[in-house]
Design a protein around this motif. Structure first.
Motif, PDB file in Angstrom:
ATOM      1  N   ILE A   1       0.876  -1.176   0.000  1.00  0.00           N
ATOM      2  CA  ILE A   1       0.000   0.000   0.000  1.00  0.00           C
ATOM      3  C   ILE A   1       0.912   1.223   0.000  1.00  0.00           C
ATOM      4  O   ILE A   1       1.746   1.377   0.887  1.00  0.00           O
ATOM      5  CB  ILE A   1      -0.903   0.023   1.253  1.00  0.00           C
ATOM      6  CG1 ILE A   1      -1.638  -1.307   1.456  1.00  0.00           C
ATOM      7  CG2 ILE A   1      -1.848   1.210   1.217  1.00  0.00           C
ATOM      8  CD1 ILE A   1      -2.662  -1.650   0.431  1.00  0.00           C
ATOM      9  N   TYR A   2       0.747   2.090  -0.973  1.00  0.00           N
ATOM     10  CA  TYR A   2       1.557   3.300  -1.017  1.00  0.00           C
ATOM     11  C   TYR A   2       0.710   4.461  -1.531  1.00  0.00           C
ATOM     12  O   TYR A   2      -0.350   4.260  -2.124  1.00  0.00           O
ATOM     13  CB  TYR A   2       2.806   3.105  -1.876  1.00  0.00           C
ATOM     14  CG  TYR A   2       2.513   2.951  -3.347  1.00  0.00           C
ATOM     15  CD1 TYR A   2       2.579   4.047  -4.208  1.00  0.00           C
ATOM     16  CD2 TYR A   2       2.170   1.721  -3.887  1.00  0.00           C
ATOM     17  CE1 TYR A   2       2.286   3.911  -5.551  1.00  0.00           C
ATOM     18  CE2 TYR A   2       1.883   1.575  -5.227  1.00  0.00           C
ATOM     19  CZ  TYR A   2       1.947   2.673  -6.063  1.00  0.00           C
ATOM     20  OH  TYR A   2       1.659   2.528  -7.384  1.00  0.00           O
ATOM     21  N   GLY A   3       1.180   5.669  -1.285  1.00  0.00           N
ATOM     22  CA  GLY A   3       0.483   6.850  -1.751  1.00  0.00           C
ATOM     23  C   GLY A   3       1.001   8.082  -1.044  1.00  0.00           C
ATOM     24  O   GLY A   3       1.829   7.989  -0.127  1.00  0.00           O
ATOM     25  N   PRO A   4       0.509   9.250  -1.443  1.00  0.00           N
ATOM     26  CA  PRO A   4       0.971  10.495  -0.813  1.00  0.00           C
ATOM     27  C   PRO A   4       0.495  10.602   0.635  1.00  0.00           C
ATOM     28  O   PRO A   4      -0.410   9.872   1.062  1.00  0.00           O
ATOM     29  CB  PRO A   4       0.359  11.594  -1.691  1.00  0.00           C
ATOM     30  CG  PRO A   4      -0.782  10.946  -2.393  1.00  0.00           C
ATOM     31  CD  PRO A   4      -0.447   9.490  -2.511  1.00  0.00           C
ATOM     32  N   ASN A   5       1.101  11.515   1.367  1.00  0.00           N
ATOM     33  CA  ASN A   5       0.702  11.742   2.759  1.00  0.00           C
ATOM     34  C   ASN A   5      -0.768  12.119   2.847  1.00  0.00           C
ATOM     35  O   ASN A   5      -1.302  12.817   1.981  1.00  0.00           O
ATOM     36  CB  ASN A   5       1.543  12.868   3.375  1.00  0.00           C
ATOM     37  CG  ASN A   5       2.969  12.431   3.640  1.00  0.00           C
ATOM     38  OD1 ASN A   5       3.247  11.237   3.721  1.00  0.00           O
ATOM     39  ND2 ASN A   5       3.852  13.394   3.777  1.00  0.00           N
TER      40      ASN A   5
ATOM     41  N   VAL B   1      -3.536  10.142   2.815  1.00  0.00           N
ATOM     42  CA  VAL B   1      -4.574   9.388   2.110  1.00  0.00           C
ATOM     43  C   VAL B   1      -5.086   8.175   2.887  1.00  0.00           C
ATOM     44  O   VAL B   1      -6.014   7.514   2.445  1.00  0.00           O
ATOM     45  CB  VAL B   1      -4.127   8.958   0.687  1.00  0.00           C
ATOM     46  CG1 VAL B   1      -3.864  10.164  -0.188  1.00  0.00           C
ATOM     47  CG2 VAL B   1      -2.927   8.036   0.745  1.00  0.00           C
TER      48      VAL B   1
ATOM     49  N   LYS C   1      -2.869   5.615   4.623  1.00  0.00           N
ATOM     50  CA  LYS C   1      -1.993   4.438   4.753  1.00  0.00           C
ATOM     51  C   LYS C   1      -1.780   4.072   6.222  1.00  0.00           C
ATOM     52  O   LYS C   1      -1.917   2.906   6.596  1.00  0.00           O
ATOM     53  CB  LYS C   1      -0.637   4.699   4.087  1.00  0.00           C
ATOM     54  CG  LYS C   1      -0.698   4.992   2.601  1.00  0.00           C
ATOM     55  CD  LYS C   1       0.659   5.265   2.004  1.00  0.00           C
ATOM     56  CE  LYS C   1       1.438   6.388   2.665  1.00  0.00           C
ATOM     57  NZ  LYS C   1       0.857   7.727   2.554  1.00  0.00           N
TER      58      LYS C   1
ATOM     59  N   ASP D   1       4.551   0.811   9.173  1.00  0.00           N
ATOM     60  CA  ASP D   1       4.372   1.970   8.315  1.00  0.00           C
ATOM     61  C   ASP D   1       5.564   2.899   8.472  1.00  0.00           C
ATOM     62  O   ASP D   1       6.271   2.867   9.456  1.00  0.00           O
ATOM     63  CB  ASP D   1       3.060   2.686   8.654  1.00  0.00           C
ATOM     64  CG  ASP D   1       3.075   3.312  10.027  1.00  0.00           C
ATOM     65  OD1 ASP D   1       3.229   4.535  10.106  1.00  0.00           O
ATOM     66  OD2 ASP D   1       2.944   2.573  11.020  1.00  0.00           O
TER      67      ASP D   1
END
Length: 163
Positions: A31-35, A37, A39, A157
């Motif tokens: 699971i990844y993505g910008p701050n 969102v 996670k 995380d």
């Protein structure tokens, strides 16, 4: 332990109800993505459903419910937080068993804040096409499947790693 699907309702940043299915194509799910969102919230969701607790960073309160939902709730209204993790895990004979782990916490909005009024946890094992009766001691079974001392190696995380 291989996770098939999760479902959440009013958990932290996730308002209302949602679900995520995980593919079983032999690859690892990342699971990844910008701050901002969700996670870390997803990480906390796994901790909460599996172990009944979560470890928040220093700037976060201990509330499991969605804060926006709480603001819109009326006095004495109940705020229900639910989580479900459906997974499979081999038994001692290496036969894959299917499980559904559910956790539910109910809060009530009161004049002096929102209070936790009930908690429940259940674990069911699928037998054929039907879900059997709930397992009597779900926390013990979870501890056997995924010992809490090992959870840091499975669910982590970047925010916790930096801290």
């Amino acid at each position: 332990m291989r996770i098939n699907e999760i479902e959440f309702e009013n958990f932290r940043n996730y308002r209302d109800k949602g679900s995520i299915s995980f593919p079983h194509d032999g690859n690892v799910t990342v699971i990844y993505g910008p701050n901002g969102v969700g996670k870390t919230t997803l990480h906390q969701f796994f901790q909460w459903v599996i172990y009944g607790e979560t470890h928040f960073n220093k700037t976060t309160g201990n509330e499991m419910y969605n804060l926006d939902f709480e603001k819109s709730a009326k006095l004495n209204q109940e705020i229900v937080v639910r989580g479900r993790i459906d997974f499979e895990h081999p038994d001692k004979d290496n036969v894959v068993q299917y499980y559904s782990l559910r956790r539910k916490w109910v809060y009530r909005k009161e004049l002096k804040g929102t209070k936790l009024i009930s908690q429940s946890c259940s674990l069911q094992r699928k037998k054929g096409d039907d879900w059997g009766n709930p397992i009597t001691y779900p926390e013990r079974m979870i501890e056997q499947i995924l010992p809490s001392g090992l959870s840091q190696y499975f669910f982590f995380d970047g925010e916790s790693m930096i801290a």
